[in-house]
Design an enzyme around this catalytic site. Structure first.
Site, short mmCIF file in Angstrom:
data_model
loop_
_atom_site.label_atom_id
_atom_site.label_comp_id
_atom_site.label_asym_id
_atom_site.label_seq_id
_atom_site.Cartn_x
_atom_site.Cartn_y
_atom_site.Cartn_z
N ASP A 1 0.94 -1.31 0.14
CA ASP A 1 -0.11 0.16 0.01
C ASP A 1 0.85 1.21 0.09
O ASP A 1 2.10 1.23 0.15
CB ASP A 1 -0.94 0.07 1.26
CG ASP A 1 -1.87 1.18 1.40
OD1 ASP A 1 -2.39 1.73 0.09
OD2 ASP A 1 -2.33 1.25 2.42
N GLU B 1 2.48 4.91 -4.00
CA GLU B 1 2.79 5.90 -5.25
C GLU B 1 4.02 6.67 -5.55
O GLU B 1 4.34 7.01 -6.40
CB GLU B 1 1.47 6.76 -5.04
CG GLU B 1 0.26 6.32 -5.42
CD GLU B 1 -0.11 5.32 -4.17
OE1 GLU B 1 0.21 5.69 -2.89
OE2 GLU B 1 -0.92 4.27 -4.35
N ASP C 1 -8.86 3.70 -2.36
CA ASP C 1 -9.76 4.10 -1.34
C ASP C 1 -10.91 4.68 -1.99
O ASP C 1 -11.30 5.94 -1.94
CB ASP C 1 -8.96 5.20 -0.37
CG ASP C 1 -7.92 4.64 0.36
OD1 ASP C 1 -8.05 3.39 0.32
OD2 ASP C 1 -7.09 5.36 0.96
C1 GLC Z 1 -4.69 3.25 2.78
C2 GLC Z 1 -5.09 2.10 2.22
C3 GLC Z 1 -6.28 1.49 2.85
C4 GLC Z 1 -5.74 1.17 4.21
C5 GLC Z 1 -5.05 2.13 4.92
C6 GLC Z 1 -4.57 1.96 6.14
O1 GLC Z 1 -5.68 4.39 2.78
O2 GLC Z 1 -5.50 2.43 0.56
O3 GLC Z 1 -6.74 0.29 2.16
O4 GLC Z 1 -6.62 0.60 4.99
O5 GLC Z 1 -4.17 3.33 4.13
O6 GLC Z 1 -3.63 1.20 6.10
#
Ligand code: GLC
Length: 760
Positions: A406, A409, A480
């Site tokens: 995650d 980017e 998200d």
């Molecule tokens: C980011 C991710 C999400 C995750 C969050 C906390 O927003 O896209 O899926 O739950 O971080 O890690």
């Protein structure tokens, strides 16, 4: 870009090197149907992170100087290059398919600096052209549609819109006007009345795709840096063009079979008790489930490669083993940001070995993410990827079976990383402007390769950020989204376009990540979600809980029904993934993929196909209990009533909350399995075939669902034929995997018949 008059050319094997008044350029026939157009603005070489193997195939080129330009013919297509470095593509009949635009470009919109600032602060772009090192303008045809471009918001057909490729984490509810999201896949396919072609801009810098927003006469693509380096791909169908793209950038390897099951997640399952409530909840309520995801709270202070053992009674590994015993595979999040903390081994080692991105002055570059101040691994450096890969051992040793990448980017909380932050690009120094869009891709690659070395099974990596070619290393999710109806609606074109961008293994957060779901929304979302290649319910901390049982018995029963339907058809999904690995074909497909000439299919945003046999027309609007359904040509069966319907046809279908309209094409055999709570709960001894009368056939694939032995021939293949009476025959055409089915049961409209499998 205008290079001036042509001066001459030389041919070197499959490349034609052209000299112009103001520079040199190159046309390279990679295959007879894939042409590379190159002008080295920054370097003289192709230096691709997306295409990792030499893909050249022998082509006999003929090159001819004519009055109207230089003609290069591959036997399957021809290219005309004329003064100015205008490049046009023709099919084998000499019809123009894709031509450079020679007219006057629309003048820049001149606005005051003051106005520019105001517009920019409101997210508008008024300075088209600024900062582009090149733009390629192509003639726009009246009947042209565009598909692909990764995970962009909005509708299936990208015509009329303007996009940017710059991996972006923007937590606002994503709407049609967003220019960029988490992924940069600079590839699109164009469909006109007569032709199909694809263009892949192999340039990782920020790039621009204006698909007819600026003008009705042309569209353009350009970039803020790097080389003009694009591939033109011709073909007779979207499927063929996509196969050329995945031939270049790779296909998605066959995943472990359990990954096709249901995944439950939430940012907020913090302790053993939280996770246990979910594990028990799934089994007690008879909701099949294969994976539980561990979001950032499992870590100690959000430090990667640590586990907060105190929340797991001092024995996380022991607890994960109890999950495994019950068929749950733990998937753990793994973010790139490494907490800046002296004494924390991962940080110390990274600093010592020079594994983090640096400032131009040579300091470790620090920004903030979940752990607070953090350093960013320099994934463009092969040694860093290896190091990251080896570190996965920590998670594997705990019993983790999948890694969720995650924030890659990379996202950062103290403003964006400056463009001059120093990164490595394999063997040379580079910068953030060039490496940004590759960051998540390279992280996924390091993770995938580490897991493959350490574990040996097919690595399961999920990534948020991607570049072209990420399909070789990871599945992805769309980031998200919110628990809003607009995002359920967007899921269909977004996942279809990801499939058309070479990423067949993708999903959205079912139920929506941010905001609060309602029971109705969740019920409708699972009806679409259970057919998406990656099937995961995930939600944000602070939002309303959205496990299947949070909205009462009615919603729970609906949820169960669709998760079970997904599990029934896992063998079909697995067959589609097998096809995806071989040919690059998506699993979830827009109607246009199989019905290109059909106007209704070309812009269909609210129905989709699974493979070419199953059509899903879900309800994606609040309060609706009927919907208009469109079925393209051919004979279809209503999955729920077995009613036979002949397309093309529009009609209204009743769709109360528990009904998602589904249609199966006549002549289909859908391989299915007996009910299970998770993949592998029971031996898959019985192959079920859902048979729909008509002339048809199917290739069914079977292997151990876990490792790479299938690549050495350890698999079985079955050729199944069905006829007008719905009678089917099953013949094993390859026997390499020791376990075969002990029974094959053909189910035709509820009547089950035993089939004998003939051996090859
Ligand atoms: C980011 C991710 C999400 C995750 C969050 C906390 O927003 O896209 O899926 O739950 O971080 O890690």
């Amino acid at each position: 870009m205008d290079l001036g008059k042509r001066k001459g050319y030389t041919v070197s094997e499959q490349k034609v090197i052209l000299s112009f008044e103001h520079g040199e350029a190159e046309i390279w026939a990679v295959t007879s149907k894939i042409i590379n157009v190159f002008c080295g603005l920054e370097s003289r070489e192709h230096d691709s992170r997306a295409i990792e193997e030499n893909r050249e195939q022998a082509v006999k080129l003929s090159v001819e100087e004519r009055e109207d330009g230089l003609w290069i013919d591959t036997g399957a297509l021809s290219v005309r290059v004329s003064d100015g470095f205008y490049v046009d593509f023709y099919d084998e009949n000499g019809d123009a398919v894709c031509a450079d635009y020679r007219g006057q470009r629309k003048p820049l919109q001149v606005v005051s600096d003051e106005m520019l600032k105001i517009l920019a602060s409101e997210g508008h772009k008024a300075d088209r052209g600024t900062g582009h090192v090149f733009d390629v303008l192509k003639q726009l045809r009246g009947d042209e549609y565009f598909y692909g471009l990764g995970d962009k918001t909005g509708f299936l057909d990208k015509r009329g819109y303007d996009y940017e490729m710059w991996n972006t984490d923007n937590p606002d509810p994503q709407v049609d006007s967003f220019k960029a999201l988490y992924k940069s896949i600079p590839f699109f396919m164009a469909l006109t009345g007569e032709h199909v072609y694809g263009i892949f801009l192999d340039n990782p810098c920020k790039s621009f795709f204006n698909m007819g927003q600026e003008s009705q006469e042309y569209y353009y693509f350009g970039a803020a840096g790097g080389n003009l380096d694009y591939y033109y791909m011709s073909g007779n169908s979207l499927a063929e063009v996509l196969s050329h793209y995945t031939y270049l950038t790779g296909t998605c390897p066959l995943p472990q079979k359990w990954t096709l099951g249901y995944h439950q997640s939430r940012w907020g399952y913090t302790t053993l008790e939280d996770v246990e409530e979910i594990a028990r909840g799934m089994r007690e309520r008879d909701i099949p489930c294969d994976a539980i995801h561990f979001d950032i709270d499992y870590m100690q202070d959000y430090k990667v490669f640590t586990w907060n053992e105190s929340r797991y009674q001092g024995d996380a590994a022991g607890y994960l083993a109890t999950l495994a015993d019950r068929g749950f595979k733990p998937v753990a999040i793994n973010d790139p940001g490494v907490k800046k903390e002296k004494g924390y081994a991962v940080y110390d080692e990274g600093v010592e070995k020079g594994y983090f991105a640096r400032t131009p002055q040579g300091q470790v570059y620090i920004n903030a993410v979940w752990p607070g101040d953090a350093a960013f691994p320099d994934f463009g450096n092969p040694a860093v990827r290896r190091w990251w890969g080896e570190n996965q051992k920590f998670l594997l040793d705990k019993g983790v079976r999948g890694i969720w990448n995650d924030m890659n980017e990379p996202a950062s909380f103290k403003g964006p990383l400056p463009e001059d932050v120093v990164f490595t690009d394999e063997d040379k120094t580079s910068d953030h402007a060039r490496m940004h869009n590759l960051y998540g891709h390279l992280m996924a690659k390091g993770t995938y390769e580490g897991l493959k070395r350490l574990d040996g099974r097919r690595p399961f990596v999920i990534t948020r950020a991607c570049f072209a070619g990420s399909q070789k290393y990871a599945t992805c999710w769309t980031g998200d989204n919110h628990s809003i109806w607009a995002h359920l609606q967007m899921a269909i074109p977004q996942l279809c376009n990801l499939g058309l961008s070479g990423m067949p293994f993708a999903g959205t957060d079912v139920g929506g990540f941010g905001s609060d779901a309602t029971g109705e929304l969740l019920a409708r979302w699972v009806q679409t979600g259970c057919f998406s290649p990656l099937f995961r319910n995930h939600s944000a901390m602070g939002s309303r809980r959205q496990e299947p049982w949070q909205f009462g018995e009615e919603i729970l029963a609906i949820y169960r029904k669709y998760v079970k339907l997904r599990y029934r058809w896992i063998p079909y999904f697995y067959d589609l993934f097998h096809e995806a690995e071989r040919t690059g074909a998506p699993v979830m497909r827009p109607l246009v993929y199989h019905y290109e000439k059909d106007e209704a299919a070309r812009k269909c945003n609210d129905e989709f196909l699974l493979g070419d046999r199953i059509l899903v027309a879900p309800v994606i609007w609040q309060g609706m209990n009927k919907r208009m359904v469109y079925l393209p040509e051919g004979v279809w069966y209503d999955y729920w009533t077995d009613e036979k319907i002949t397309g093309p046809v529009w009609f209204v279908r009743d769709a109360p909350l528990d009904v998602c309209p589904i249609y199966v094409k006549a002549g289909s055999v859908i391989p299915a399995m007996e009910p299970m709570s998770y993949v592998g709960e029971k031996k898959e001894d019985v192959l079920l075939l859902d048979v729909y009368p008509g002339i048809g056939e199917w290739e069914h694939y079977q292997d151990n669902g876990e490792d790479f032995a299938y690549r050495d021939g350890e698999y079985n293949q079955y050729h199944i034929v069905v006829d007008e009476r719905g009678i089917s025959q099953c013949r094993m055409t390859h026997h390499g995997y020791e376990r075969t089915y002990s029974r094959v049961l053909a189910n035709r409209f509820g009547v089950s018949t035993e089939l004998e499998t003939q051996r090859a």
